[in-house]
Design a protein around this motif. Structure first.
Motif, PDB file in Angstrom:
ATOM      1  N   VAL A 203       0.872  -1.178   0.000  1.00 58.09           N
ATOM      2  CA  VAL A 203       0.000   0.000   0.000  1.00 58.09           C
ATOM      3  C   VAL A 203       0.910   1.229   0.000  1.00 58.09           C
ATOM      4  O   VAL A 203       1.707   1.412   0.915  1.00 58.09           O
ATOM      5  CB  VAL A 203      -0.925  -0.001   1.238  1.00 58.09           C
ATOM      6  CG1 VAL A 203      -1.792   1.252   1.262  1.00 58.09           C
ATOM      7  CG2 VAL A 203      -1.794  -1.258   1.243  1.00 58.09           C
TER       8      VAL A 203
ATOM      9  N   ILE B  65      -8.654  -1.608  -0.267  1.00 60.66           N
ATOM     10  CA  ILE B  65      -7.905  -2.817  -0.627  1.00 60.66           C
ATOM     11  C   ILE B  65      -8.824  -3.854  -1.269  1.00 60.66           C
ATOM     12  O   ILE B  65      -8.433  -4.565  -2.195  1.00 60.66           O
ATOM     13  CB  ILE B  65      -7.201  -3.401   0.611  1.00 60.66           C
ATOM     14  CG1 ILE B  65      -6.154  -2.411   1.136  1.00 60.66           C
ATOM     15  CG2 ILE B  65      -6.543  -4.746   0.294  1.00 60.66           C
ATOM     16  CD1 ILE B  65      -5.567  -2.786   2.478  1.00 60.66           C
TER      17      ILE B  65
ATOM     18  N   ILE C  83      -2.066   0.404  -4.790  1.00 61.71           N
ATOM     19  CA  ILE C  83      -2.176  -0.816  -3.995  1.00 61.71           C
ATOM     20  C   ILE C  83      -1.741  -1.960  -4.901  1.00 61.71           C
ATOM     21  O   ILE C  83      -2.369  -2.211  -5.937  1.00 61.71           O
ATOM     22  CB  ILE C  83      -3.599  -1.048  -3.484  1.00 61.71           C
ATOM     23  CG1 ILE C  83      -4.043   0.125  -2.612  1.00 61.71           C
ATOM     24  CG2 ILE C  83      -3.676  -2.348  -2.684  1.00 61.71           C
ATOM     25  CD1 ILE C  83      -5.510   0.079  -2.242  1.00 61.71           C
TER      26      ILE C  83
ATOM     27  N   SER D  52      -5.629  -1.152  -7.982  1.00 66.84           N
ATOM     28  CA  SER D  52      -6.485   0.024  -8.065  1.00 66.84           C
ATOM     29  C   SER D  52      -6.752   0.440  -9.515  1.00 66.84           C
ATOM     30  O   SER D  52      -7.606   1.280  -9.770  1.00 66.84           O
ATOM     31  CB  SER D  52      -5.877   1.186  -7.282  1.00 66.84           C
ATOM     32  OG  SER D  52      -4.520   1.386  -7.597  1.00 66.84           O
TER      33      SER D  52
ATOM     34  N   VAL E  90      -1.528   5.920  -0.133  1.00 70.31           N
ATOM     35  CA  VAL E  90      -2.949   5.888  -0.499  1.00 70.31           C
ATOM     36  C   VAL E  90      -3.719   6.992   0.219  1.00 70.31           C
ATOM     37  O   VAL E  90      -3.651   7.122   1.444  1.00 70.31           O
ATOM     38  CB  VAL E  90      -3.569   4.508  -0.195  1.00 70.31           C
ATOM     39  CG1 VAL E  90      -5.091   4.556  -0.281  1.00 70.31           C
ATOM     40  CG2 VAL E  90      -3.021   3.478  -1.169  1.00 70.31           C
TER      41      VAL E  90
ATOM     42  N   THR F 233       0.888   4.172   3.943  1.00 70.24           N
ATOM     43  CA  THR F 233       1.881   3.297   3.321  1.00 70.24           C
ATOM     44  C   THR F 233       2.242   2.164   4.273  1.00 70.24           C
ATOM     45  O   THR F 233       2.575   2.415   5.431  1.00 70.24           O
ATOM     46  CB  THR F 233       3.163   4.079   2.966  1.00 70.24           C
ATOM     47  OG1 THR F 233       2.854   5.085   1.992  1.00 70.24           O
ATOM     48  CG2 THR F 233       4.225   3.151   2.402  1.00 70.24           C
TER      49      THR F 233
END
Length: 260
Positions: free
Chosen positions: A10, A57, A68, A76, A13, A31
């Motif tokens: 991640v 997610i 992601i 994503s 985001v 993150t």
């Protein structure tokens, strides 16, 4: 577990709801990574952004910015059949309120993800037997949800989340609708599956007892991750880890940034 082998990444985001004066930034550049076989907990108060993070997610929400990656693929950006395949094959989702279909038996509910995605059910009978034994629901397979207790429903739902052997299981407050006894049973079973099958689980929870089964916990506040706890295995007991979780939660409630 190889720390360089990241299953989920991640990266920065952000998620914004609304526009202008009504704009709310639920995630502010989150993150972190999840390793294969890890049992990761996400904790935070209501409105902290933890459920938004889980839903991003799960591709139920699209991030405003950031990436992601699952096995190096930017989920994503998935659309159409690629998105459907991700949801069907690579993630399992365990809901707080079970989300079982009332007119299907427990077995049919468990096998539903396979049927939807055209997977040969006969090939999955062994997985069904193994999961039914693990979650102690072998005698419940022909019963309907209305005939099951809350704890039994959630164990059926857990088997459904795992039946397709997903890359990662996303659990949203899985003990939230359970009493203490059934919550303990569920978490023991999920932990056993994680340890024996090296399944990867990402769980959002506000329950320190549930979180104590995790190997690592990220604490989120106001849309950012502000602290991390790792369970010192094999030396640290679950009880000792629970005490450390409670300490962080107490300081979180007090707004302290000096968390140990």
């Amino acid at each position: 577990m190889n720390a360089s082998n990241k299953l989920l990444e991640v990266k920065e985001v952000r998620k914004v709801f609304g526009e202008g004066q009504n704009e709310t930034m639920a995630l502010k550049g989150v993150t972190f990574n999840v390793l294969p076989g890890e049992f990761l907990g996400i904790m935070g108060a209501s409105g902290s952004g933890k459920t938004t993070l889980l839903n991003v997610i799960a591709t139920m929400l699209k991030p405003t910015s950031g990436q992601i990656l699952l096995d190096g693929q930017n989920i994503s950006s998935f659309k159409g059949s690629q998105l459907a395949a991700y949801r069907g094959d690579q993630i399992g989702y365990l809901f707080q309120q079970f989300e079982l279909i009332d007119n299907l038996t427990a077995k049919e509910n468990i096998m539903l993800p396979l049927a939807i995605h055209g997977i040969n059910l006969k090939e999955q009978e062994q997985a069904l037997r193994q999961l039914s034994k693990l979650f102690d629901i072998e005698e419940l397979l022909n019963k309907f949800p209305s005939q099951l207790s809350g704890g039994q429903k959630q164990r059926v739902a857990a088997a459904r989340a795992l039946i397709s052997n997903p890359s990662i299981v996303l659990a949203d407050e899985p003990t939230g609708a359970l009493d203490t006894k059934n919550a303990k049973i569920l978490m023991e079973k999920l932990s056993e599956h994680n340890q024996q099958q090296e399944s990867t689980i990402l769980m959002v929870t506000h329950d320190a007892n549930a979180a104590s089964y995790c190997s690592r916990i990220l604490f989120i506040q106001d849309g950012v991750i502000f602290h991390e706890l790792r369970r010192n295995v094999p030396g640290e007991s679950q009880e000792a880890f629970y005490e450390r979780i409670v300490m962080v939660m107490a300081q979180l409630a007090g707004g302290s940034s000096n968390v140990l």
